[in-house]
Design a protein around this motif. Structure first.
Motif, mmCIF file in Angstrom:
data_model
loop_
_atom_site.group_PDB
_atom_site.id
_atom_site.type_symbol
_atom_site.label_atom_id
_atom_site.label_comp_id
_atom_site.label_asym_id
_atom_site.label_seq_id
_atom_site.Cartn_x
_atom_site.Cartn_y
_atom_site.Cartn_z
ATOM 1 N N GLN A 247 8.764 -1.667 4.944
ATOM 2 C CA GLN A 247 9.495 -1.915 3.697
ATOM 3 C C GLN A 247 10.243 -3.251 3.752
ATOM 4 O O GLN A 247 10.202 -4.052 2.808
ATOM 5 N N ARG A 248 10.899 -3.495 4.884
ATOM 6 C CA ARG A 248 11.626 -4.764 5.032
ATOM 7 C C ARG A 248 10.673 -5.943 5.023
ATOM 8 O O ARG A 248 10.989 -7.015 4.461
ATOM 9 N N ALA A 249 9.509 -5.796 5.669
ATOM 10 C CA ALA A 249 8.542 -6.894 5.676
ATOM 11 C C ALA A 249 8.061 -7.194 4.259
ATOM 12 O O ALA A 249 7.905 -8.368 3.873
ATOM 13 N N ARG A 250 7.818 -6.179 3.477
ATOM 14 C CA ARG A 250 7.381 -6.394 2.095
ATOM 15 C C ARG A 250 8.483 -7.040 1.259
ATOM 16 O O ARG A 250 8.209 -7.842 0.360
ATOM 17 N N GLU A 251 9.703 -6.698 1.561
ATOM 18 C CA GLU A 251 10.809 -7.345 0.853
ATOM 19 C C GLU A 251 10.898 -8.818 1.206
ATOM 20 O O GLU A 251 11.411 -9.624 0.414
ATOM 21 N N ARG A 252 10.389 -9.192 2.399
ATOM 22 C CA ARG A 252 10.344 -10.608 2.789
ATOM 23 C C ARG A 252 9.126 -11.306 2.201
ATOM 24 O O ARG A 252 8.900 -12.490 2.471
ATOM 25 N N GLY A 253 8.291 -10.580 1.464
ATOM 26 C CA GLY A 253 7.114 -11.174 0.837
ATOM 27 C C GLY A 253 5.855 -11.044 1.659
ATOM 28 O O GLY A 253 4.834 -11.671 1.333
ATOM 29 N N ILE A 254 5.860 -10.230 2.693
ATOM 30 C CA ILE A 254 4.689 -10.053 3.553
ATOM 31 C C ILE A 254 3.833 -8.913 3.007
ATOM 32 O O ILE A 254 4.345 -7.855 2.637
ATOM 33 N N THR A 255 2.531 -9.128 2.967
ATOM 34 C CA THR A 255 1.592 -8.078 2.579
ATOM 35 C C THR A 255 1.215 -7.280 3.828
ATOM 36 O O THR A 255 0.657 -7.845 4.781
ATOM 37 N N VAL A 256 1.516 -6.000 3.826
ATOM 38 C CA VAL A 256 1.274 -5.153 4.999
ATOM 39 C C VAL A 256 0.217 -4.107 4.654
ATOM 40 O O VAL A 256 0.304 -3.436 3.623
ATOM 41 N N THR A 257 -0.788 -3.961 5.533
ATOM 42 C CA THR A 257 -1.859 -2.975 5.355
ATOM 43 C C THR A 257 -1.924 -2.098 6.605
ATOM 44 O O THR A 257 -2.054 -2.617 7.724
ATOM 45 N N LEU A 258 -1.815 -0.798 6.401
ATOM 46 C CA LEU A 258 -1.899 0.164 7.503
ATOM 47 C C LEU A 258 -3.172 0.990 7.335
ATOM 48 O O LEU A 258 -3.386 1.598 6.286
ATOM 49 N N LEU A 259 -3.993 1.031 8.366
ATOM 50 C CA LEU A 259 -5.265 1.757 8.304
ATOM 51 C C LEU A 259 -5.376 2.683 9.524
ATOM 52 O O LEU A 259 -5.502 2.220 10.661
ATOM 53 N N ASP A 260 -5.313 3.965 9.265
ATOM 54 C CA ASP A 260 -5.484 4.952 10.332
ATOM 55 C C ASP A 260 -6.874 5.567 10.201
ATOM 56 O O ASP A 260 -7.173 6.238 9.222
ATOM 57 N N GLU A 261 -7.724 5.325 11.192
ATOM 58 C CA GLU A 261 -9.093 5.839 11.172
ATOM 59 C C GLU A 261 -9.297 6.942 12.211
ATOM 60 O O GLU A 261 -10.413 7.202 12.646
ATOM 61 N N GLY A 262 -8.183 7.576 12.625
ATOM 62 C CA GLY A 262 -8.279 8.729 13.517
ATOM 63 C C GLY A 262 -8.278 8.407 14.994
ATOM 64 O O GLY A 262 -8.473 9.301 15.817
ATOM 65 N N GLY A 263 -8.042 7.160 15.355
ATOM 66 C CA GLY A 263 -8.119 6.794 16.770
ATOM 67 C C GLY A 263 -6.972 7.281 17.618
ATOM 68 O O GLY A 263 -7.069 7.275 18.853
ATOM 69 N N ILE A 264 -5.861 7.715 17.007
ATOM 70 C CA ILE A 264 -4.710 8.161 17.802
ATOM 71 C C ILE A 264 -4.380 9.627 17.530
ATOM 72 O O ILE A 264 -3.301 10.092 17.895
ATOM 73 N N ASP A 265 -5.310 10.351 16.922
ATOM 74 C CA ASP A 265 -5.042 11.759 16.614
ATOM 75 C C ASP A 265 -4.841 12.592 17.872
ATOM 76 O O ASP A 265 -4.134 13.602 17.849
ATOM 77 N N ASP A 266 -5.475 12.192 18.982
ATOM 78 C CA ASP A 266 -5.402 13.002 20.194
ATOM 79 C C ASP A 266 -4.242 12.611 21.111
ATOM 80 O O ASP A 266 -4.076 13.201 22.184
ATOM 81 N N LEU A 267 -3.443 11.627 20.720
ATOM 82 C CA LEU A 267 -2.309 11.223 21.548
ATOM 83 C C LEU A 267 -1.217 12.286 21.509
ATOM 84 O O LEU A 267 -0.971 12.903 20.467
ATOM 85 N N ASP A 268 -0.551 12.485 22.648
ATOM 86 C CA ASP A 268 0.576 13.404 22.645
ATOM 87 C C ASP A 268 1.781 12.723 21.982
ATOM 88 O O ASP A 268 1.782 11.524 21.714
ATOM 89 N N GLU A 269 2.811 13.511 21.720
ATOM 90 C CA GLU A 269 3.952 13.011 20.959
ATOM 91 C C GLU A 269 4.650 11.831 21.645
ATOM 92 O O GLU A 269 4.939 10.826 20.985
ATOM 93 N N PRO A 270 4.929 11.892 22.965
ATOM 94 C CA PRO A 270 5.587 10.734 23.608
ATOM 95 C C PRO A 270 4.747 9.458 23.533
ATOM 96 O O PRO A 270 5.277 8.376 23.268
#
Length: 341
Positions: A247-270
């Motif tokens: 949110q802060r980056a977008r307020e600075r005028g930065i275009t941010v794109t987040l793409l989750d394709e399932g590569g970290i679904d198996d990671l534990d919480e820590p």
């Protein structure tokens, strides 16, 4: 489902085998010489005991099946060598039922070739020794019927066991599919609730002013749209810290794109918290014009790849696609601390 204890089946097989041995001992006075019959009794007792001995595998070992077959061939030769085929031998022909019992045990333990070979050889030996009529009078046909019954039961049980495994696998797959569907439904409801929480206040404001928005309100709507898009496409990449820094980056005028394709679904919480903390730090430090964060493929040592891109230098035309942008930074966040080291 009705089940029969295995020990009961073994006990019944042992009783039948002992019965044949008792008949053989009782009729030792009929053969011209009892010695071959005694040898046959010993071979039969050893073969039966080995065949009925409790084992982990249902299928009889090949060497034991070969031994049983050899015993079933030798027994008739030993016993009939001391008998007169034209005389009423009574219980002295105990070997016929004994061979049938031994071959039935072999068939029940899935050695069908050996079982059928044993009773067929018995039938041929009987015809040669006493003629075709003896097949019925001595009980050879009965022995073959018992092997046939054991064959059919074994085949039916094998088929039933295979179908049971197939149905169990199908049931597990159906349960997994249902769990996945439930998870998708739950996630959809959660995303819908999250979207409603983000967009509802702005939608009410738009309704209140009749759709006439100031430039600041339009900019806020675009920010909300980007946040909603993050909830849909970012999924596991989102934490409170990541949302705040994006949110802060977008307020600075930065275009941010987040793409989750399932590569970290198996990671534990820590591990996931560590990876996403570094993602939030990278977004907070960047002064790029565009930031793209994407999860890596499954099996990769990298969890998330973060790329910062800049527009062309002053005086150049604005970039039309990402291929025309300059790379400000490239960051690969490893799945574990060991990989990073």
């Amino acid at each position: 489902m009705i089940t029969v204890p295995r020990w009961l089946l073994l006990a019944l097989g042992a009783l039948f085998s002992i019965y044949h041995v008792v008949l053989g001992i009782y009729s030792l006075n009929i053969p011209r010489s009892p010695l071959p019959t005694i040898v046959a009794l010993v071979l039969y007792s050893v073969a039966t005991a080995a065949s009925l001995w409790p084992a982990k595998r249902m299928r009889m070992p090949d060497w034991l099946a070969a031994f049983d077959l050899a015993v079933s061939i030798v027994m008739p030769l030993l016993v009939t060598s001391q008998l007169d085929p034209d005389a009423p031998n009574g219980y002295a022909t105990w070997y016929v039922a004994a061979v049938g019992t031994l071959m039935t045990i072999a068939a029940a333990r899935r050695q069908l070739v050996a079982a059928w070979t044993g009773v067929i050889v018995l039938a041929v030996q009987t015809v040669i020794w006493a003629g075709p009529i003896a097949l019925g009078t001595l009980g050879v046909i009965g022995s073959m019927v018992w092997v046939a019954i054991a064959h059919m039961l074994t085949t039916a049980l094998t088929t039933a066991a295979r179908e049971t495994r197939r149905y169990a696998q199908a049931e597990r797959e159906a349960a997994a599919w249902q769990a996945a569907q439930d998870a998708h439904l739950f996630e959809g409801r959660m995303r819908l609730a999250q979207t409603n929480r983000i967009a509802a206040p702005m939608l009410r404001r738009i309704a209140d002013v009749g759709g006439v928005l100031t430039e600041g309100q339009r900019r806020e709507c675009r920010m909300l749209e980007a946040a909603i898009r993050d909830e849909i496409r970012g999924r596991m990449l989102l934490t409170d810290a990541v949302r705040t820094e994006v949110q802060r980056a977008r307020e600075r005028g930065i275009t941010v794109t987040l793409l989750d394709e399932g590569g970290i679904d198996d990671l534990d919480e820590p591990s996931r918290d560590r990876v996403l903390s570094r993602l939030a730090e990278a977004v907070a430090r960047s002064n790029a014009d565009r930031i793209i964060a994407r999860t890596a493929a499954e099996g990769s040592p990298v969890a998330v790849t973060v790329v910062g891109l800049r527009e062309p230098a002053d005086g150049a035309a604005p970039a039309q696609n990402t291929d025309d942008l300059e790379v400000e930074f490239w960051m690969e966040i490893p799945r574990s601390e060991v990989t990073r080291a």
